[in-house]
Write a protein that holds these residues in place. Structure first.
Motif, PDB file in Angstrom:
ATOM      1  N   UNK A 187      -2.376  -1.436   2.207  1.00  0.00           N
ATOM      2  CA  UNK A 187      -3.408  -1.528   3.237  1.00  0.00           C
ATOM      3  C   UNK A 187      -2.861  -2.178   4.497  1.00  0.00           C
ATOM      4  N   UNK A 188      -2.039  -3.199   4.342  1.00  0.00           N
ATOM      5  CA  UNK A 188      -1.402  -3.821   5.504  1.00  0.00           C
ATOM      6  C   UNK A 188      -0.501  -2.824   6.226  1.00  0.00           C
ATOM      7  N   UNK A 189       0.241  -2.025   5.451  1.00  0.00           N
ATOM      8  CA  UNK A 189       1.100  -1.007   6.072  1.00  0.00           C
ATOM      9  C   UNK A 189       0.271  -0.024   6.896  1.00  0.00           C
ATOM     10  N   UNK A 190      -0.818   0.474   6.313  1.00  0.00           N
ATOM     11  CA  UNK A 190      -1.653   1.449   7.012  1.00  0.00           C
ATOM     12  C   UNK A 190      -2.211   0.865   8.303  1.00  0.00           C
ATOM     13  N   UNK A 191      -2.656  -0.387   8.243  1.00  0.00           N
ATOM     14  CA  UNK A 191      -3.272  -0.994   9.419  1.00  0.00           C
ATOM     15  C   UNK A 191      -2.240  -1.267  10.506  1.00  0.00           C
ATOM     16  N   UNK A 192      -1.086  -1.825  10.123  1.00  0.00           N
ATOM     17  CA  UNK A 192      -0.066  -2.113  11.139  1.00  0.00           C
ATOM     18  C   UNK A 192       0.469  -0.832  11.755  1.00  0.00           C
ATOM     19  N   UNK A 193       0.546   0.221  10.953  1.00  0.00           N
ATOM     20  CA  UNK A 193       1.001   1.506  11.499  1.00  0.00           C
ATOM     21  C   UNK A 193       0.002   2.029  12.514  1.00  0.00           C
ATOM     22  N   UNK A 194      -1.287   1.894  12.195  1.00  0.00           N
ATOM     23  CA  UNK A 194      -2.318   2.433  13.075  1.00  0.00           C
ATOM     24  C   UNK A 194      -2.384   1.678  14.398  1.00  0.00           C
ATOM     25  N   UNK A 195      -2.223   0.351  14.366  1.00  0.00           N
ATOM     26  CA  UNK A 195      -2.380  -0.411  15.605  1.00  0.00           C
ATOM     27  C   UNK A 195      -1.100  -0.471  16.431  1.00  0.00           C
ATOM     28  N   UNK A 196      -0.014   0.103  15.909  1.00  0.00           N
ATOM     29  CA  UNK A 196       1.215   0.177  16.687  1.00  0.00           C
ATOM     30  C   UNK A 196       0.957   1.010  17.945  1.00  0.00           C
ATOM     31  N   UNK A 197       1.402   0.515  19.059  1.00  0.00           N
ATOM     32  CA  UNK A 197       1.134   1.184  20.342  1.00  0.00           C
ATOM     33  C   UNK A 197       1.725   2.588  20.411  1.00  0.00           C
ATOM     34  N   UNK A 198       2.737   2.872  19.585  1.00  0.00           N
ATOM     35  CA  UNK A 198       3.358   4.192  19.594  1.00  0.00           C
ATOM     36  C   UNK A 198       2.713   5.178  18.624  1.00  0.00           C
ATOM     37  N   UNK A 199       1.760   4.700  17.854  1.00  0.00           N
ATOM     38  CA  UNK A 199       1.136   5.544  16.824  1.00  0.00           C
ATOM     39  C   UNK A 199      -0.150   6.180  17.345  1.00  0.00           C
ATOM     40  N   UNK A 200      -0.288   7.466  17.129  1.00  0.00           N
ATOM     41  CA  UNK A 200      -1.503   8.174  17.524  1.00  0.00           C
ATOM     42  C   UNK A 200      -2.369   8.530  16.316  1.00  0.00           C
ATOM     43  N   UNK A 201      -1.928   8.131  15.143  1.00  0.00           N
ATOM     44  CA  UNK A 201      -2.620   8.464  13.902  1.00  0.00           C
ATOM     45  C   UNK A 201      -3.681   7.411  13.596  1.00  0.00           C
ATOM     46  N   UNK A 202      -4.840   7.866  13.102  1.00  0.00           N
ATOM     47  CA  UNK A 202      -5.885   6.954  12.632  1.00  0.00           C
ATOM     48  C   UNK A 202      -5.781   6.874  11.117  1.00  0.00           C
ATOM     49  N   UNK A 203      -5.668   5.669  10.596  1.00  0.00           N
ATOM     50  CA  UNK A 203      -5.484   5.466   9.158  1.00  0.00           C
ATOM     51  C   UNK A 203      -6.721   4.798   8.564  1.00  0.00           C
TER      52      UNK A 203
END
Length: 507
Positions: free
Chosen positions: A325-341
């Protein structure tokens, strides 16, 4: 909450804020609640009086009686304050309310406040979302299938005409969104007719599918009746085909996802996290975004129900789930990520809360993704608004399940029959069910009831029921409930007789 998150265009970021901010203003205003009780109810001319009042507020010319006219005056008076009451200008609010889904959602929420008051977490007046297992027929044989679906439909499935009457019942009850699931809903011949009937009545409609039958022609039909498609992909080819029980499923599913995306459908890849595929998930998320072109990924919580009981040994530990869950959230809030998790694990609310307010923000993880204190405060405000409103597990508060034969359940992962829609009114079941009221009482939960996050998480009630046979039992998949997880492991080894017998052999 499985299946069918309302799409970005329908719910986030702009439109969902209209509902959430409106709710918060109403909750703190006792006068508004008194007025709400007056305007809620059925019009003598037919239809929902609050809906009629809102439609008149946005400019629709609708015949009304005296009480409807009075209700319209009250709604116009309150809505007219715009920025003072809702934080939006009057014209902006009117424009949002022209969307039938937003309007239906507003009515559902405001009636919930009128009926149940300022509950934490919020309970809607009727299911905001119904996940409808439309058929038990399926062309795959998935190891984790909660429905036990296969090559044959359920003998007493609702007919086409009964299904349309169910949608009429949903309209009368105040349901906002319908998610067609299964089984494989696209295998039932009347799916487009019935989903189209719901769409034409102003429901938000979505579909959860394994994707194997989505040709470009099928995708074009889907585009006409569904606002959102959730397609299951549990790993790369070897892992997915093993999990789904049919060789070649992975290739057909990937093709189906591409066809759905190509036709402009809001498409989400859904995966169920188990210890079998845990190591593949980060690369699978990258693949979904970069190769398949989806904008969303949702991680489903494994629940040992249906055929899923046979792979209980694959349930991730609390620590493994939390790290994912931490991975999904940090990936989503990364400024370079356009994916919604997304995730159906209610602990995701807790993780997002801790990033915005707690341990993770203090460690500096979040600050690398936001450039100013103002941005951080905006994140905190939005997180608090959504967490307080949505409240984690939505079973019995915001959503319920419906079986192919019309049985009403608290959740598709929770096989407890509350009634049958062929003979029971949905609102009556929603208001009176003892099981649903137990689900709504977060303070009474074992383990989870003492947690500071109980109002924004509450644990997965389906997992609690699957492991202990009690909807108010602990969710052993949370890092705050590690001792229950350890107890289960001990009992599986025969040290203490508490795990249900049918789980021991598989565990």
């Amino acid at each position: 909450m499985p299946v069918a998150s309302i799409s970005k265009e329908k719910a986030a970021p702009g439109k969902e804020e209209v509902v959430v901010k409106s709710v918060q203003r109403w909750l703190g205003n006792p006068i508004s609640k008194i007025l709400l009780r007056f305007v809620c109810g059925r019009s003598k001319r037919g239809g929902n009086r609050l809906d009629i009042a809102i439609r008149r507020y946005i400019g629709e010319d609708i015949p009304v009686d005296f009480q409807d006219r009075l209700a319209s005056f009250v709604v116009k008076l309150v809505m007219g304050h715009g920025s003072n009451v809702f934080g939006y200008s009057g014209e902006n609010l009117k424009e949002h309310l022209k969307d039938p889904v937003i309007r239906r959602g507003m009515v559902n929420v405001l009636e919930g406040i009128a009926r149940y008051g300022a509950r934490r977490p919020f309970t809607s007046v009727a299911p905001f979302l119904v996940v409808w297992n439309y058929t038990k027929l399926c062309n795959l044989r998935c190891e984790h299938c909660y429905e036990g679906a296969g090559p044959e439909a359920m003998k007493d499935e609702l007919t086409t005409e009964e299904a349309k009457r169910v949608i009429d019942e949903f309209e009368d009850a105040g349901v906002v969104a319908i998610a067609f699931s299964g089984g494989e809903p696209l295998l039932r011949k009347d799916i487009f007719e019935v989903a189209g009937y719901a769409r034409n009545k102003g429901f938000f409609t979505s579909v959860a599918t394994n994707g194997t039958v989505i040709t470009r022609e099928v995708a074009r039909k889907m585009k006409d009746v569904f606002g959102y498609a959730e397609i299951s992909l549990d790993g790369f080819e070897e892992a997915h085909d093993k999990f789904r029980g049919v060789p070649g499923a992975w290739k057909r599913t990937c093709e189906g996802i591409k066809n759905s995306v190509a036709e402009g459908i809001d498409t989400c890849v859904a995966l169920t996290a188990t210890r079998y595929n845990l190591h593949e998930i980060p690369k699978l998320v990258d693949f979904a975004e970069q190769e398949l072109g989806v904008k969303r990924v949702i991680m489903f919580n494994y629940v040992p129900v249906g055929r899923g009981k046979d792979i209980i040994d694959q349930d991730p530990s609390p620590q493994e789930r939390h790290e994912l869950l931490k991975y999904l959230y940090t990936r989503m809030i990364d400024s370079n990520c356009k994916l919604i998790c997304y995730s159906t694990a209610p602990q995701y609310s807790m993780v997002s809360w801790e990033f915005a307010y707690g341990t993770y923000s203090a460690s500096g993880i979040v600050s690398t993704h936001f450039t100013s204190e103002g941005a951080m405060r905006a994140l905190q405000g939005r997180t608090k608004s959504l967490a307080d409103f949505l409240g984690g597990c939505g079973a019995g508060r915001l959503y319920c399940g419906l079986e192919p034969n019309g049985d009403i359940t608290p959740c598709v992962f929770m096989p407890i029959k509350l009634g049958n829609i062929r003979r029971d009114r949905l609102r009556d079941v929603w208001h009176s069910s003892e099981v649903l009221w137990k689900l709504r009482d977060r303070d009474a939960l074992e383990g989870c009831g003492a947690c500071e996050h109980r109002y924004i998480c509450g644990g997965c009630r389906a997992r609690a029921y699957a492991y202990y046979g009690d909807v108010q039992a602990p969710d052993p998949g949370c890092i705050h409930n590690v001792r229950y997880w350890r107890e289960l492991k001990m009992k599986v080894r025969g040290e203490q007789p508490r795990v249900p017998v049918e789980l021991k052999a598989a565990a």
